[in-house]
Design a protein around this motif. Structure first.
Motif, mmCIF file in Angstrom:
data_model
loop_
_atom_site.group_PDB
_atom_site.id
_atom_site.type_symbol
_atom_site.label_atom_id
_atom_site.label_comp_id
_atom_site.label_asym_id
_atom_site.label_seq_id
_atom_site.Cartn_x
_atom_site.Cartn_y
_atom_site.Cartn_z
ATOM 1 N N UNK A 221 26.844 -3.473 -6.256
ATOM 2 C CA UNK A 221 27.804 -3.579 -5.151
ATOM 3 C C UNK A 221 28.386 -4.985 -5.082
ATOM 4 N N UNK A 222 27.563 -6.004 -5.374
ATOM 5 C CA UNK A 222 28.069 -7.382 -5.409
ATOM 6 C C UNK A 222 29.314 -7.485 -6.281
ATOM 7 N N UNK A 223 29.289 -6.808 -7.416
ATOM 8 C CA UNK A 223 30.409 -6.880 -8.348
ATOM 9 C C UNK A 223 31.634 -6.119 -7.847
ATOM 10 N N UNK A 224 31.414 -5.175 -6.924
ATOM 11 C CA UNK A 224 32.521 -4.367 -6.419
ATOM 12 C C UNK A 224 33.262 -5.024 -5.265
ATOM 13 N N UNK A 225 32.601 -5.906 -4.556
ATOM 14 C CA UNK A 225 33.201 -6.485 -3.359
ATOM 15 C C UNK A 225 34.530 -7.192 -3.628
#
Length: 297
Positions: A221-225
Motif C-alpha cells: 500500500x505504501x507504494x500505491x499512495x
C-alpha cells in the motif's frame, strides 16, 4: 447507529445474481443505513441504486470496482462518490469487456487441457448478454457427470476442503495468478484508474488487499499512495482480525480513509452476507468519515 456496506455487486456484474431493486430490499432488511454498489468495471447501477435506495430509505453513494494493474499484479480499486452523470466509466466497461471476450476461449482451452468436460453451448446460454465467468465454468464442470471422478475436483465436492464456497474457490485455485488456467490480460494501470476516479470527483480506495497479496500488505500500500489512493478497505470478508488491526492502524497513521465492505455477490460467494463486514465499535467513527466526503442520495 449507522450500519453501512460499501462493497457489493448487482447483476450488472457478470458474476453476481441480484438486480439492484432486490439488493435495496435486502439492504433495508439488513438494517443498512448507507451503501455503495461497486460493480466490476461498471457504473451502470448508479441510477437504479439511487431510485431504489430512496424507495427503501437507504442512502446511496456512487460506486465502482475496477480491475487494474500495479507492479505486475492485478488489484481491485474501489471508486466512491464520483459524479453520477459521468460517462467516463462507460469506457472502462467497454475496454474490460473486450479483454474478457478475448480471454474466454483461452480459459476454456486451458480447462480442457486439464481434462475437464464443459458444455460450451450451455455456458454461453447461462451468460446471456454477459460474458461467461469463471464461476459459471466451475458450476458446469462440477455438475457435469463426465467429470464425476476427476481427481482435481474432489476438494470442491460436498464435505471436502474447498466445498464451503466451491465456485469462487475454483476460480482462485485455477484462474488466480500463477495458477494453471490463468490468462494474462493487459489491465489498465492503477495510476490511470485512480486519476480517472479523482477527475470525476471520486475517491479511490484499495479493495481487500488481503485477497490480492499474502504478505507485506502495508509495504504494498505504501507504494500505491503516490498514485492518489485515499483509503483502504480495512473491514473485508477476506481479512482476519490481525490484518484488520494492522490495516486500521495504518489508515490512522497515514490519515487515510478506512472503509468496510462485504463483497456480497450471491451464490458464487454463499458465505458472504450483505452487511457482514462491520467495524468494531471504536472504529465505527473512522469508517463513517467517507460519508462526509461524498454525496449521498
Amino acid at each position: 447507529m449507522e450500519r453501512i456496506d460499501l462493497h457489493m455487486h448487482s447483476a450488472y456484474s457478470d458474476d453476481a445474481d441480484f438486480p439492484v431493486s432486490d439488493l435495496m430490499t435486502m439492504a433495508k432488511a439488513a438494517d443498512l443505513t448507507a451503501l455503495a454498489i461497486t460493480d466490476h468495471n461498471s457504473a451502470q447501477s448508479v441510477d437504479d441504486a439511487i431510485r431504489y435506495g430512496k424507495a427503501n430509505g437507504v442512502r446511496v453513494m456512487t460506486g465502482i470496482e475496477i480491475d487494474c494493474a500495479f507492479a505486475g499484479n492485478n488489484y481491485h480499486l474501489l471508486g466512491y462518490g464520483f459524479r453520477r452523470d459521468s460517462r467516463d466509466f462507460d469506457t472502462v466497461r467497454h475496454n474490460y469487456r473486450q479483454l474478457d471476450i478475448a480471454a474466454t476461449p483461452v480459459k476454456l482451452s486451458k480447462l480442457r487441457a486439464l481434462g475437464f468436460q464443459i458444455d460450451e453451448d450451455r455456458l454461453y446460454a447461462m451468460a446471456g448478454d454477459g460474458i461467461p465467468q469463471e464461476e459459471e465454468m466451475a458450476e458446469l464442470i462440477l455438475e457435469d457427470a463426465r467429470n464425476a471422478n476427476h481427481e482435481l475436483l474432489l476438494p470442491y465436492r460436498a464435505g471436502n476442503a474447498r466445498s464451503d464456497m466451491p465456485l469462487i474457490n475454483f476460480f482462485w485455485d485455477f484462474f488466480g495468478r500463477d495458477k494453471p488456467c490463468h490468462v494474462t490480460v493487459e489491465l489498465p494501470p492503477m495510476a490511470e484508474m485512480a486519476a480517472l476516479i479523482i477527475d470525476n470527483g471520486g475517491i479511490p480506495v484499495i479493495a481487500h488487499i488481503g485477497a490480492n497479496v499474502k504478505e507485506k500488505h502495508l509495504s504494498v500500500i505504501d507504494q500505491m499512495l503516490p498514485l492518489g489512493v485515499q483509503g483502504v478497505e480495512v473491514f473485508s470478508s477476506y481479512h482476519d482480525e490481525a490484518l484488520r488491526r494492522a490495516l486500521y492502524q495504518y489508515t490512522v497513521d497515514n490519515s487515510l480513509l478506512a472503509t468496510s465492505g462485504s463483497d456480497f455477490h450471491g451464490k458464487n460467494k454463499p458465505n458472504i452476507k450483505m452487511g457482514s463486514s462491520q467495524p468494531w465499535a471504536d472504529a465505527l467513527p473512522k469508517t463513517l468519515e467517507i460519508l462526509e466526503q461524498v454525496t449521498l442520495y
